[in-house]
Design a protein around this motif. Structure first.
Motif, PDB file in Angstrom:
ATOM      1  N   ALA A 266       0.834  -1.202   0.000  1.00 55.22           N
ATOM      2  CA  ALA A 266       0.000   0.000   0.000  1.00 55.22           C
ATOM      3  C   ALA A 266       0.869   1.252   0.000  1.00 55.22           C
ATOM      4  CB  ALA A 266      -0.927   0.001   1.213  1.00 55.22           C
ATOM      5  N   GLY A 267       1.883   1.280   0.869  1.00 53.54           N
ATOM      6  CA  GLY A 267       2.765   2.437   0.938  1.00 53.54           C
ATOM      7  C   GLY A 267       3.553   2.637  -0.345  1.00 53.54           C
ATOM      8  N   LEU A 268       4.062   1.544  -0.911  1.00 49.39           N
ATOM      9  CA  LEU A 268       4.840   1.638  -2.139  1.00 49.39           C
ATOM     10  C   LEU A 268       3.973   2.143  -3.288  1.00 49.39           C
ATOM     11  CD1 LEU A 268       7.482   1.099  -3.656  1.00 49.39           C
ATOM     12  CD2 LEU A 268       6.696  -1.251  -4.038  1.00 49.39           C
ATOM     13  N   THR A 269       2.737   1.678  -3.364  1.00 44.98           N
ATOM     14  CA  THR A 269       1.830   2.099  -4.438  1.00 44.98           C
ATOM     15  C   THR A 269       1.543   3.586  -4.337  1.00 44.98           C
ATOM     16  OG1 THR A 269       0.814  -0.106  -4.466  1.00 44.98           O
ATOM     17  CG2 THR A 269      -0.409   1.675  -5.526  1.00 44.98           C
ATOM     18  N   LEU A 270       1.240   4.059  -3.157  1.00 41.50           N
ATOM     19  CA  LEU A 270       0.986   5.479  -2.962  1.00 41.50           C
ATOM     20  C   LEU A 270       2.234   6.306  -3.258  1.00 41.50           C
ATOM     21  CD1 LEU A 270      -1.110   7.582  -2.066  1.00 41.50           C
ATOM     22  CD2 LEU A 270      -0.292   7.285   0.282  1.00 41.50           C
ATOM     23  N   LEU A 307      -8.764   9.943 -14.075  1.00 42.69           N
ATOM     24  CA  LEU A 307      -7.884   8.883 -13.578  1.00 42.69           C
ATOM     25  C   LEU A 307      -8.410   8.299 -12.272  1.00 42.69           C
ATOM     26  CD1 LEU A 307      -4.683  10.884 -14.390  1.00 42.69           C
ATOM     27  CD2 LEU A 307      -5.347   8.776 -15.532  1.00 42.69           C
ATOM     28  N   PHE A 308      -8.921   9.172 -11.376  1.00 43.84           N
ATOM     29  CA  PHE A 308      -9.528   8.682 -10.136  1.00 43.84           C
ATOM     30  C   PHE A 308     -10.661   7.701 -10.437  1.00 43.84           C
ATOM     31  CE2 PHE A 308      -8.156  12.597  -7.512  1.00 43.84           C
ATOM     32  CZ  PHE A 308      -7.137  11.881  -6.906  1.00 43.84           C
ATOM     33  N   LEU A 309     -11.491   8.037 -11.420  1.00 45.48           N
ATOM     34  CA  LEU A 309     -12.644   7.188 -11.740  1.00 45.48           C
ATOM     35  C   LEU A 309     -12.232   5.863 -12.375  1.00 45.48           C
ATOM     36  CD1 LEU A 309     -15.111   9.910 -13.086  1.00 45.48           C
ATOM     37  CD2 LEU A 309     -15.223   8.706 -10.898  1.00 45.48           C
ATOM     38  N   LEU A 310     -11.042   5.810 -12.954  1.00 42.26           N
ATOM     39  CA  LEU A 310     -10.551   4.558 -13.545  1.00 42.26           C
ATOM     40  C   LEU A 310     -10.032   3.587 -12.487  1.00 42.26           C
ATOM     41  CD1 LEU A 310      -8.599   5.827 -16.700  1.00 42.26           C
ATOM     42  CD2 LEU A 310     -10.753   4.538 -16.672  1.00 42.26           C
ATOM     43  N   ILE A 311      -9.490   4.100 -11.401  1.00 43.75           N
ATOM     44  CA  ILE A 311      -8.815   3.260 -10.407  1.00 43.75           C
ATOM     45  C   ILE A 311      -9.703   2.145  -9.855  1.00 43.75           C
ATOM     46  CG2 ILE A 311      -7.801   3.276  -8.078  1.00 43.75           C
ATOM     47  CD1 ILE A 311      -6.453   5.928  -8.803  1.00 43.75           C
ATOM     48  N   ILE A 320      -2.611   0.353 -10.900  1.00 42.55           N
ATOM     49  CA  ILE A 320      -2.945   1.450  -9.982  1.00 42.55           C
ATOM     50  C   ILE A 320      -1.730   2.345  -9.765  1.00 42.55           C
ATOM     51  CG2 ILE A 320      -3.649   2.004  -7.618  1.00 42.55           C
ATOM     52  CD1 ILE A 320      -5.392  -0.504  -7.684  1.00 42.55           C
ATOM     53  N   LYS A 321      -0.530   1.758  -9.701  1.00 38.95           N
ATOM     54  CA  LYS A 321       0.688   2.565  -9.587  1.00 38.95           C
ATOM     55  C   LYS A 321       0.830   3.506 -10.780  1.00 38.95           C
ATOM     56  CE  LYS A 321       3.294  -0.876  -6.938  1.00 38.95           C
ATOM     57  NZ  LYS A 321       4.308  -1.955  -7.012  1.00 38.95           N
ATOM     58  N   ILE A 322       0.569   2.977 -11.973  1.00 37.84           N
ATOM     59  CA  ILE A 322       0.673   3.799 -13.183  1.00 37.84           C
ATOM     60  C   ILE A 322      -0.356   4.922 -13.155  1.00 37.84           C
ATOM     61  CG2 ILE A 322       0.387   3.790 -15.691  1.00 37.84           C
ATOM     62  CD1 ILE A 322       1.440   0.868 -15.641  1.00 37.84           C
ATOM     63  N   LEU A 323      -1.588   4.595 -12.779  1.00 39.22           N
ATOM     64  CA  LEU A 323      -2.641   5.610 -12.717  1.00 39.22           C
ATOM     65  C   LEU A 323      -2.318   6.674 -11.670  1.00 39.22           C
ATOM     66  CD1 LEU A 323      -5.819   3.350 -13.056  1.00 39.22           C
ATOM     67  CD2 LEU A 323      -4.904   4.938 -14.766  1.00 39.22           C
ATOM     68  N   LEU A 324      -1.843   6.244 -10.499  1.00 40.51           N
ATOM     69  CA  LEU A 324      -1.503   7.207  -9.454  1.00 40.51           C
ATOM     70  C   LEU A 324      -0.317   8.082  -9.865  1.00 40.51           C
ATOM     71  CD1 LEU A 324      -1.947   5.170  -6.145  1.00 40.51           C
ATOM     72  CD2 LEU A 324      -3.318   7.108  -6.937  1.00 40.51           C
ATOM     73  N   PHE A 325       0.602   7.509 -10.616  1.00 42.96           N
ATOM     74  CA  PHE A 325       1.726   8.304 -11.106  1.00 42.96           C
ATOM     75  C   PHE A 325       1.218   9.427 -12.009  1.00 42.96           C
ATOM     76  CE2 PHE A 325       5.214   9.373 -13.956  1.00 42.96           C
ATOM     77  CZ  PHE A 325       6.296   9.462 -13.096  1.00 42.96           C
ATOM     78  N   ILE A 326       0.270   9.098 -12.898  1.00 43.46           N
ATOM     79  CA  ILE A 326      -0.277  10.123 -13.802  1.00 43.46           C
ATOM     80  C   ILE A 326      -1.109  11.130 -13.012  1.00 43.46           C
ATOM     81  CG2 ILE A 326      -1.635  10.523 -15.890  1.00 43.46           C
ATOM     82  CD1 ILE A 326      -1.062   7.625 -16.697  1.00 43.46           C
ATOM     83  N   VAL A 327      -1.833  10.645 -11.984  1.00 46.89           N
ATOM     84  CA  VAL A 327      -2.557  11.577 -11.113  1.00 46.89           C
ATOM     85  C   VAL A 327      -1.580  12.546 -10.450  1.00 46.89           C
ATOM     86  CG1 VAL A 327      -3.984  11.808  -9.038  1.00 46.89           C
ATOM     87  CG2 VAL A 327      -4.488  10.011 -10.678  1.00 46.89           C
ATOM     88  N   GLY A 328      -0.415  12.041 -10.046  1.00 51.12           N
ATOM     89  CA  GLY A 328       0.598  12.896  -9.445  1.00 51.12           C
ATOM     90  C   GLY A 328       1.061  13.989 -10.392  1.00 51.12           C
ATOM     91  N   LEU A 329       1.151  13.668 -11.688  1.00 47.15           N
ATOM     92  CA  LEU A 329       1.500  14.682 -12.685  1.00 47.15           C
ATOM     93  C   LEU A 329       0.413  15.749 -12.764  1.00 47.15           C
ATOM     94  CD1 LEU A 329       2.815  12.405 -15.600  1.00 47.15           C
ATOM     95  CD2 LEU A 329       4.123  13.435 -13.743  1.00 47.15           C
ATOM     96  N   ALA A 330      -0.848  15.294 -12.770  1.00 40.23           N
ATOM     97  CA  ALA A 330      -1.972  16.236 -12.818  1.00 40.23           C
ATOM     98  C   ALA A 330      -2.021  17.087 -11.556  1.00 40.23           C
ATOM     99  CB  ALA A 330      -3.289  15.469 -13.001  1.00 40.23           C
ATOM    100  N   TRP A 331      -1.738  16.467 -10.404  1.00 38.22           N
ATOM    101  CA  TRP A 331      -1.741  17.202  -9.136  1.00 38.22           C
ATOM    102  C   TRP A 331      -0.653  18.273  -9.132  1.00 38.22           C
ATOM    103  CZ3 TRP A 331      -4.285  18.945  -5.326  1.00 38.22           C
ATOM    104  CH2 TRP A 331      -3.675  19.302  -4.118  1.00 38.22           C
TER     105      TRP A 331
END
Length: 411
Positions: A266-270, A307-311, A320-331
């Motif tokens: 969980a921590g690594l994914t986030l 991206l949130f809605l895709l997770i 999920i790691k890939i999606l969260l990485f792209i969310v991080g770019l958007a953030w």
């Protein structure tokens, strides 16, 4: 360390001072990721766990400005900041280390938690004030970049390094992070000047101290009809921070209890979210210079919800790691522009006022966010965490757009 030579500005000293912010972000990241899982041994409700996680932000709003102002005025042989740091940092480190060992009873865990949070609150504003204390105004932007880099490194070490130890023994991330905080304290104690050359200017420049002053002075002004556009922008920031902070506080619960991931996973994914933000922060600033702050923020506010809605459709942690990485770019597109945008609202004469309002609105959202998104998870199921976060970003988009429209119509 005193004297003229010790008072001279140096990036080496700023780097050591940054160790205080490094420890701050390291400990908070471990806390936000794994405290919900420890609380889960006693409390099943995500909303109640979230409410406890929001306690630190409540204490921040109530106490940090008071303590920051106090440290501006106090005079001791150790200077203004060190007395608070000497008490707060070791105490916070000790009780942080004790947190995972307090699971004999809920009241013990909560008692340890409250003392830890109070200790963190005691030293947070003074340690942040050390940078401007030691830095001439013309070098503060670059020095602040060093400080924020140190904080980003702390968050990444927590999620990519210490996270791997949680499954081995859940106390290990807390012990190591607490130990690093003690090391940072020792470095600060022997490095910072007792009478830094720019301390007199810091009192009026301390952003978090400004927050409580802005709460009193700013609201009367910001509620006036002629400032409605500025108010809408601040509300947008409040709303999207609900989504961001809620996901940050509740993701470990989602990953472990819904996906069946381990605490380490969980921590690594986030961590991929945080990594993307750190890597993309500078490019996001350059994009903001090209497209404008508001336009860049709007791109991020519309990209992240998709991206949130895709997770929730994926159970693969890799996806999920890939999606969260792209969310991080958007953030990064959103968050890097937000403070400069709000500072611009104040013009040349009210930067401090709007800086305080920015901190106040963003910290206030962090009080309600973990409990609110946790309530969604309790009532509608775990995937609603990301649905609720997506909704906050979309709502914030419309508030930001309307706020900008009103400001342009006044020009």
């Amino acid at each position: 360390m005193t004297g003229e030579g010790a008072s001279r500005f140096s990036y080496g000293k700023i780097l050591v001072i940054g160790s205080g912010f490094f420890a701050l972000m390291l400990v908070w990241t471990v806390y936000n990721t794994y405290m919900p899982l420890i609380l889960g041994e006693f409390i099943s409700s995500s909303a109640i766990r979230g409410a406890i996680m929001g306690l630190d932000n409540l204490l921040a709003i109530l106490l940090i400005p008071v303590i920051g102002a106090w440290s501006d005025r106090v005079q001791t042989r150790l200077g203004q900041r060190l007395p608070f740091i000497i008490v707060g940092m070791p105490l916070a480190a000790l009780f942080f280390i004790l947190l995972p060992f307090g699971t004999a009873a809920l009241w013990i865990l909560l008692a340890l938690d409250v003392v830890f949070l109070l200790a963190m609150t005691l030293y947070r504003a003074p340690v942040i004030a050390l940078m401007p204390d030691h830095t001439p105004p013309e070098k503060r932007s670059s020095a602040n970049g060093v400080i924020n880099l140190m904080g980003g490194i702390g968050a990444i070490i927590a999620l990519f390094g210490l996270a791997q130890l949680f499954d081995v023994n859940q106390s290990l991330p807390f012990i190591i992070a607490g130990g690093l905080m003690l090391l940072a304290f020792i470095l600060l104690f022997f490095t910072v000047d007792r009478n830094p050359p720019y301390a007199a200017q810091t009192a009026k420049d301390n952003d978090e101290v400004m927050a409580v002053q802005s709460a009193r002075e700013g609201f009367k002004q910001i509620l006036q009809p002629e400032h409605r556009g500025k108010l809408l922008i601040l509300i947008a920031i409040f709303i999207y921070f609900i989504g961001y902070t809620g996901v940050e506080a509740q993701f470990s619960i989602y990953a472990t209890e819904h996906l069946g991931a381990s605490g380490s996973e969980a921590g690594l994914t986030l961590g991929f979210f945080s990594l993307a933000f750190v890597l993309f922060a500078l490019p996001a600033g350059l994009i903001g210079n090209k497209l404008g702050k508001t336009g860049t923020m709007m791109i991020g506010l519309l990209t992240a919800p998709v991206l949130f809605l895709l997770i929730p459709f994926f159970e693969s942690l890799l996806v999920i790691k890939i999606l969260l990485f792209i969310v991080g770019l958007a953030w990064a597109l959103v968050n890097v522009q937000a403070y400069p945008l709000v500072a611009d609202l104040g013009g040349l004469t009210k930067i401090g006022l709007f800086t305080g309002l920015y901190y106040l609105f963003s910290m206030a959202s962090a009080i309600v966010a973990p409990a609110l998104l946790g309530l969604f998870m309790d009532v509608l199921g775990y995937p609603s965490l990301f649905i609720a976060a997506a909704i906050t970003f979309v709502i914030a988009y419309f508030f930001l757009r309307e706020g900008q429209r009103r400001l342009q119509s006044q020009e």
